[in-house]
Scaffold this motif. Structure first.
Motif, short mmCIF file in Angstrom:
data_model
loop_
_atom_site.label_atom_id
_atom_site.label_comp_id
_atom_site.label_asym_id
_atom_site.label_seq_id
_atom_site.Cartn_x
_atom_site.Cartn_y
_atom_site.Cartn_z
N ALA A 35 12.31 -58.97 15.77
CA ALA A 35 14.18 -58.04 16.39
C ALA A 35 14.17 -57.45 16.15
CB ALA A 35 15.81 -59.64 15.83
N LEU A 56 12.42 -55.40 18.82
CA LEU A 56 13.55 -55.21 19.85
C LEU A 56 14.74 -53.96 19.73
CD1 LEU A 56 13.58 -58.59 20.63
CD2 LEU A 56 12.66 -57.70 21.85
N MET A 74 17.26 -52.67 22.03
CA MET A 74 18.77 -53.28 22.24
C MET A 74 19.57 -53.50 21.65
SD MET A 74 16.69 -56.75 23.18
CE MET A 74 16.59 -58.05 24.85
N ASP A 119 21.97 -58.37 21.02
CA ASP A 119 21.13 -58.05 21.86
C ASP A 119 19.83 -58.84 21.37
OD1 ASP A 119 23.20 -58.91 23.82
OD2 ASP A 119 22.01 -56.95 25.04
N ALA A 120 19.14 -58.20 20.76
CA ALA A 120 18.55 -58.41 19.98
C ALA A 120 17.96 -59.66 19.13
CB ALA A 120 17.55 -57.08 19.12
N LYS A 179 19.74 -62.23 19.55
CA LYS A 179 20.04 -63.26 20.44
C LYS A 179 18.28 -63.72 21.35
CE LYS A 179 22.23 -65.14 24.83
NZ LYS A 179 23.25 -64.55 24.94
N GLN A 180 17.70 -62.62 21.31
CA GLN A 180 16.56 -62.83 22.31
C GLN A 180 15.65 -63.36 21.12
OE1 GLN A 180 15.69 -62.09 25.40
NE2 GLN A 180 14.07 -63.44 25.08
N LYS A 227 16.12 -66.85 20.72
CA LYS A 227 15.76 -67.76 21.22
C LYS A 227 14.48 -67.62 21.17
CE LYS A 227 15.62 -67.52 26.55
NZ LYS A 227 15.81 -67.07 27.81
N ASP A 228 12.85 -67.40 21.67
CA ASP A 228 11.85 -66.86 21.50
C ASP A 228 10.77 -67.25 19.98
OD1 ASP A 228 11.90 -65.06 23.83
OD2 ASP A 228 11.80 -62.96 22.89
N LYS A 276 20.64 -67.79 15.56
CA LYS A 276 20.84 -66.45 15.15
C LYS A 276 21.19 -66.39 14.39
CE LYS A 276 23.50 -67.22 19.20
NZ LYS A 276 24.54 -67.08 19.98
#
Length: 76
Positions: free
Chosen positions: A42, A45, A50, A54-55, A57-58, A61-62, A67
Motif C-alpha cells: 500500500a 502504491l 495513488m 485507493d492504495a 483498496k488495491q 484486494k491483492d 481494508k
C-alpha cells in the motif's frame, strides 16, 4: 471435473436436456502475505501516486487483508 474438462467434454458431446453447472473459485495460488508486506505494498502504491484510499483498496484486494486493518496500520 474442472471447467476446462467440462468445455472439452461438451465440445465432443452435445449437451442434452437441462443441467446445472456448479462452479467453485480457484484456491489461492500465492503464499500467505503478512500484514507488514500488505502495508508495504500500500505504501508503495501511495508513493507511486495513488491516494491512500485507493492504495489501501488495491492492497486489500491483492493480499486478502481487510481494508480497515490496512488503513489502521498505515496510519500508525
Amino acid at each position: 471435473m474442472t471447467l476446462g474438462e467440462a468445455a472439452a467434454y461438451f465440445d465432443a458431446n452435445e449437451p442434452r436436456g437441462e443441467f446445472v453447472l456448479v462452479l467453485d473459485g480457484a484456491a489461492p495460488s500465492r503464499e500467505e502475505t503478512t500484514l507488514e508486506e500488505a502495508v508495504a505494498l500500500a505504501q508503495a502504491l501511495i508513493a507511486g501516486g495513488m491516494t491512500k484510499k485507493d492504495a489501501v483498496k488495491q492492497a486489500a484486494k491483492d493480499t486478502g487483508f481487510a481494508k480497515n486493518a490496512l488503513y489502521d496500520a498505515i496510519m500508525k
